[in-house]
Write a protein that holds these residues in place. Structure first.
Motif, PDB file in Angstrom:
ATOM      1  N   ASP A  90     -52.516  28.361   0.655  1.00 48.22           N
ATOM      2  CA  ASP A  90     -51.201  28.039   1.220  1.00 48.22           C
ATOM      3  C   ASP A  90     -50.712  26.715   0.638  1.00 48.22           C
ATOM      4  O   ASP A  90     -51.040  25.634   1.134  1.00 48.22           O
ATOM      5  N   GLN A  91     -49.898  26.806  -0.399  1.00 50.23           N
ATOM      6  CA  GLN A  91     -49.457  25.603  -1.085  1.00 50.23           C
ATOM      7  C   GLN A  91     -48.472  24.773  -0.265  1.00 50.23           C
ATOM      8  O   GLN A  91     -48.227  23.612  -0.585  1.00 50.23           O
ATOM      9  N   ASP A  92     -47.903  25.358   0.778  1.00 51.90           N
ATOM     10  CA  ASP A  92     -46.979  24.600   1.627  1.00 51.90           C
ATOM     11  C   ASP A  92     -47.704  23.779   2.691  1.00 51.90           C
ATOM     12  O   ASP A  92     -47.102  22.912   3.326  1.00 51.90           O
ATOM     13  N   ALA A  93     -48.968  24.064   2.903  1.00 53.15           N
ATOM     14  CA  ALA A  93     -49.754  23.345   3.911  1.00 53.15           C
ATOM     15  C   ALA A  93     -50.440  22.144   3.276  1.00 53.15           C
ATOM     16  O   ALA A  93     -50.905  22.199   2.136  1.00 53.15           O
ATOM     17  N   ALA A  94     -50.518  21.053   4.038  1.00 53.47           N
ATOM     18  CA  ALA A  94     -51.190  19.837   3.570  1.00 53.47           C
ATOM     19  C   ALA A  94     -52.535  19.641   4.246  1.00 53.47           C
ATOM     20  O   ALA A  94     -53.408  18.932   3.744  1.00 53.47           O
ATOM     21  N   ILE A  95     -52.696  20.262   5.424  1.00 50.37           N
ATOM     22  CA  ILE A  95     -53.929  20.187   6.206  1.00 50.37           C
ATOM     23  C   ILE A  95     -54.196  21.586   6.750  1.00 50.37           C
ATOM     24  O   ILE A  95     -53.263  22.322   7.062  1.00 50.37           O
ATOM     25  N   LYS A 115     -56.176  21.592  23.347  1.00 49.53           N
ATOM     26  CA  LYS A 115     -55.439  22.841  23.164  1.00 49.53           C
ATOM     27  C   LYS A 115     -54.480  22.722  21.973  1.00 49.53           C
ATOM     28  O   LYS A 115     -53.953  21.644  21.702  1.00 49.53           O
ATOM     29  N   ILE A 116     -54.292  23.841  21.286  1.00 54.26           N
ATOM     30  CA  ILE A 116     -53.389  23.886  20.138  1.00 54.26           C
ATOM     31  C   ILE A 116     -52.381  25.005  20.340  1.00 54.26           C
ATOM     32  O   ILE A 116     -52.722  26.083  20.834  1.00 54.26           O
ATOM     33  N   VAL A 117     -51.131  24.729  19.982  1.00 53.99           N
ATOM     34  CA  VAL A 117     -50.072  25.739  20.012  1.00 53.99           C
ATOM     35  C   VAL A 117     -49.728  26.081  18.567  1.00 53.99           C
ATOM     36  O   VAL A 117     -49.494  25.174  17.745  1.00 53.99           O
ATOM     37  N   VAL A 118     -49.717  27.373  18.250  1.00 52.87           N
ATOM     38  CA  VAL A 118     -49.535  27.844  16.878  1.00 52.87           C
ATOM     39  C   VAL A 118     -48.353  28.797  16.830  1.00 52.87           C
ATOM     40  O   VAL A 118     -48.172  29.624  17.735  1.00 52.87           O
ATOM     41  N   ASP A 119     -47.539  28.726  15.759  1.00 60.95           N
ATOM     42  CA  ASP A 119     -46.415  29.646  15.636  1.00 60.95           C
ATOM     43  C   ASP A 119     -46.839  30.925  14.911  1.00 60.95           C
ATOM     44  O   ASP A 119     -48.010  31.100  14.561  1.00 60.95           O
ATOM     45  N   ASP A 120     -45.867  31.817  14.671  1.00 59.98           N
ATOM     46  CA  ASP A 120     -46.207  33.109  14.085  1.00 59.98           C
ATOM     47  C   ASP A 120     -46.477  33.036  12.588  1.00 59.98           C
ATOM     48  O   ASP A 120     -46.806  34.047  11.954  1.00 59.98           O
ATOM     49  N   ARG A 121     -46.358  31.844  12.011  1.00 55.74           N
ATOM     50  CA  ARG A 121     -46.738  31.636  10.606  1.00 55.74           C
ATOM     51  C   ARG A 121     -48.066  30.892  10.486  1.00 55.74           C
ATOM     52  O   ARG A 121     -48.411  30.400   9.416  1.00 55.74           O
ATOM     53  N   ASP A 122     -48.787  30.801  11.591  1.00 50.81           N
ATOM     54  CA  ASP A 122     -50.064  30.081  11.630  1.00 50.81           C
ATOM     55  C   ASP A 122     -49.897  28.594  11.350  1.00 50.81           C
ATOM     56  O   ASP A 122     -50.762  27.959  10.747  1.00 50.81           O
ATOM     57  N   ARG A 169     -55.669  17.932   1.786  1.00 48.44           N
ATOM     58  CA  ARG A 169     -55.431  17.577   0.403  1.00 48.44           C
ATOM     59  C   ARG A 169     -55.615  16.060   0.315  1.00 48.44           C
ATOM     60  O   ARG A 169     -55.087  15.314   1.151  1.00 48.44           O
ATOM     61  N   ARG A 170     -56.365  15.611  -0.670  1.00 45.48           N
ATOM     62  CA  ARG A 170     -56.774  14.203  -0.715  1.00 45.48           C
ATOM     63  C   ARG A 170     -55.588  13.256  -0.662  1.00 45.48           C
ATOM     64  O   ARG A 170     -55.615  12.248   0.054  1.00 45.48           O
ATOM     65  N   GLU A 171     -54.511  13.559  -1.391  1.00 46.53           N
ATOM     66  CA  GLU A 171     -53.377  12.635  -1.431  1.00 46.53           C
ATOM     67  C   GLU A 171     -52.711  12.512  -0.062  1.00 46.53           C
ATOM     68  O   GLU A 171     -52.228  11.445   0.319  1.00 46.53           O
ATOM     69  N   GLN A 192     -54.379  13.919  15.064  1.00 41.54           N
ATOM     70  CA  GLN A 192     -53.628  14.930  14.326  1.00 41.54           C
ATOM     71  C   GLN A 192     -52.139  14.898  14.666  1.00 41.54           C
ATOM     72  O   GLN A 192     -51.305  15.369  13.885  1.00 41.54           O
ATOM     73  N   LEU A 193     -51.787  14.321  15.811  1.00 43.67           N
ATOM     74  CA  LEU A 193     -50.376  14.209  16.165  1.00 43.67           C
ATOM     75  C   LEU A 193     -49.641  13.237  15.239  1.00 43.67           C
ATOM     76  O   LEU A 193     -48.424  13.355  15.049  1.00 43.67           O
ATOM     77  N   ARG A 194     -50.363  12.303  14.645  1.00 51.25           N
ATOM     78  CA  ARG A 194     -49.738  11.402  13.659  1.00 51.25           C
ATOM     79  C   ARG A 194     -49.208  12.213  12.477  1.00 51.25           C
ATOM     80  O   ARG A 194     -48.105  11.965  11.982  1.00 51.25           O
ATOM     81  N   ALA A 195     -49.996  13.186  12.044  1.00 50.80           N
ATOM     82  CA  ALA A 195     -49.561  14.039  10.934  1.00 50.80           C
ATOM     83  C   ALA A 195     -48.348  14.877  11.333  1.00 50.80           C
ATOM     84  O   ALA A 195     -47.368  14.968  10.587  1.00 50.80           O
ATOM     85  N   LEU A 196     -48.400  15.482  12.514  1.00 55.81           N
ATOM     86  CA  LEU A 196     -47.270  16.313  12.949  1.00 55.81           C
ATOM     87  C   LEU A 196     -45.989  15.493  13.063  1.00 55.81           C
ATOM     88  O   LEU A 196     -44.906  15.951  12.696  1.00 55.81           O
ATOM     89  N   GLU A 197     -46.118  14.267  13.590  1.00 57.35           N
ATOM     90  CA  GLU A 197     -44.924  13.435  13.762  1.00 57.35           C
ATOM     91  C   GLU A 197     -44.334  12.988  12.425  1.00 57.35           C
ATOM     92  O   GLU A 197     -43.169  12.584  12.365  1.00 57.35           O
ATOM     93  N   HIS A 198     -45.118  13.080  11.356  1.00 65.25           N
ATOM     94  CA  HIS A 198     -44.608  12.752  10.025  1.00 65.25           C
ATOM     95  C   HIS A 198     -44.235  14.008   9.247  1.00 65.25           C
ATOM     96  O   HIS A 198     -44.037  13.947   8.023  1.00 65.25           O
ATOM     97  N   GLY A 199     -44.141  15.144   9.936  1.00 69.07           N
ATOM     98  CA  GLY A 199     -43.672  16.364   9.300  1.00 69.07           C
ATOM     99  C   GLY A 199     -44.668  17.081   8.425  1.00 69.07           C
ATOM    100  O   GLY A 199     -44.286  17.930   7.604  1.00 69.07           O
ATOM    101  N   VAL A 200     -45.951  16.789   8.590  1.00 64.47           N
ATOM    102  CA  VAL A 200     -46.986  17.438   7.785  1.00 64.47           C
ATOM    103  C   VAL A 200     -47.224  18.857   8.293  1.00 64.47           C
ATOM    104  O   VAL A 200     -47.384  19.068   9.497  1.00 64.47           O
ATOM    105  N   ASN A 201     -47.244  19.818   7.385  1.00 66.64           N
ATOM    106  CA  ASN A 201     -47.552  21.197   7.745  1.00 66.64           C
ATOM    107  C   ASN A 201     -49.059  21.356   7.917  1.00 66.64           C
ATOM    108  O   ASN A 201     -49.833  21.081   6.984  1.00 66.64           O
TER     109      ASN A 201
END
Length: 241
Positions: A90-95, A115-122, A169-171, A192-201
């Motif tokens: 998945d090249q669009d995902a960073a984590i 707990k984790i909430v996931v959409d229909d695109r995983d 991804r290392r970068e 992990q919320l730090r990543a989500l708040e910065h728009g990381v997929n």
């Protein structure tokens, strides 16, 4: 316990190297005496991901970094393999990370079970120590989340447990460590919320087998009993403790 985690990581067929990142000399000594690699890190790191990033900064020839948390001694090597492959594909995902079904009302209500909430695109939408998503109508019918879950066991299928595994991804990992802690991260104490708040997929896939995170002495005793009864095999990434 940390050596069990290392063994599980090395059993994954697409993991080439395992390093324990720790700020505790006792842990480092135990890991090295068992023949594994350990790197001392600062006690000032704000999270396990920041600790892993410190080690990753010195691994210039590596593109994918796996963080297996040191409190996951029963994590399946196949789960690690699948998470790595999911990020590669998945090249669009960073984590990438993993989740498990929740089968116990107590786990839904336990703040140590994230707990984790996931959409229909995983894609991960949110992580919380609270019961999410909130079953509003059922709670209205029964008066509380506790009563709703016990009265309607089918509600359990709405919840997923987050497993203590990340593939970066290392970068992106190095960039993560440069960001300040976010408000939600501090509030929930979930990095992990730090990543989500910065728009990381964040790609989130189902784990291949259940695991037990060790957050209390009772959890540790449960793991010991499972291992001694041979219900789990401890056999032959970066683990952090």
């Amino acid at each position: 316990m940390i050596c069990w985690v290392v063994e599980r990581a090395l059993a994954a067929r697409n993991v080439d190297r395992a390093i324990v990142a720790t700020d505790d000399e006792r842990i480092a000594a135990a890991v090295r005496s068992a023949g594994y690699e350990a790197v001392m890190t600062s006690a000032e790191h704000r999270s396990g991901t920041d600790r892993i990033a410190f080690v990753a900064a010195g691994l210039g020839d590596v593109e994918i970094i796996v963080n297996v948390q040191g409190d996951e001694p029963l994590i399946s090597p196949l789960t690690i393999e699948r998470a790595i492959q999911a990020l590669i594909e998945d090249q669009d995902a960073a984590i990438a990370t993993t989740w498990e079904p929740i089968e116990s009302p107590a786990d839904v209500l336990n703040p140590d079970v994230v707990k984790i909430v996931v959409d229909d695109r995983d894609r991960a939408i949110y992580f919380s120590r609270s019961p999410v998503p909130h079953p509003r109508d059922a709670v209205s019918r029964h008066g509380s989340i506790e009563a709703a879950i016990f009265a309607e066991p089918a509600l359990l299928t709405s919840f997923r447990k987050h497993t203590g595994l990340y593939v970066y991804r290392r970068e992106v990992l190095l960039e993560f460590a440069r960001w300040p802690q976010s408000a939600l991260e501090r509030l929930e104490s979930l990095e992990q919320l730090r990543a989500l708040e910065h728009g990381v997929n964040i790609k989130a896939i189902e784990a291949s087998a259940p695991s037990i995170g060790v957050d209390t002495s009772e959890d540790l005793e449960r793991v010991r009993q499972l291992v001694s009864s041979s219900r789990f095999q401890i056999s032959s990434s970066v683990a952090q403790s």
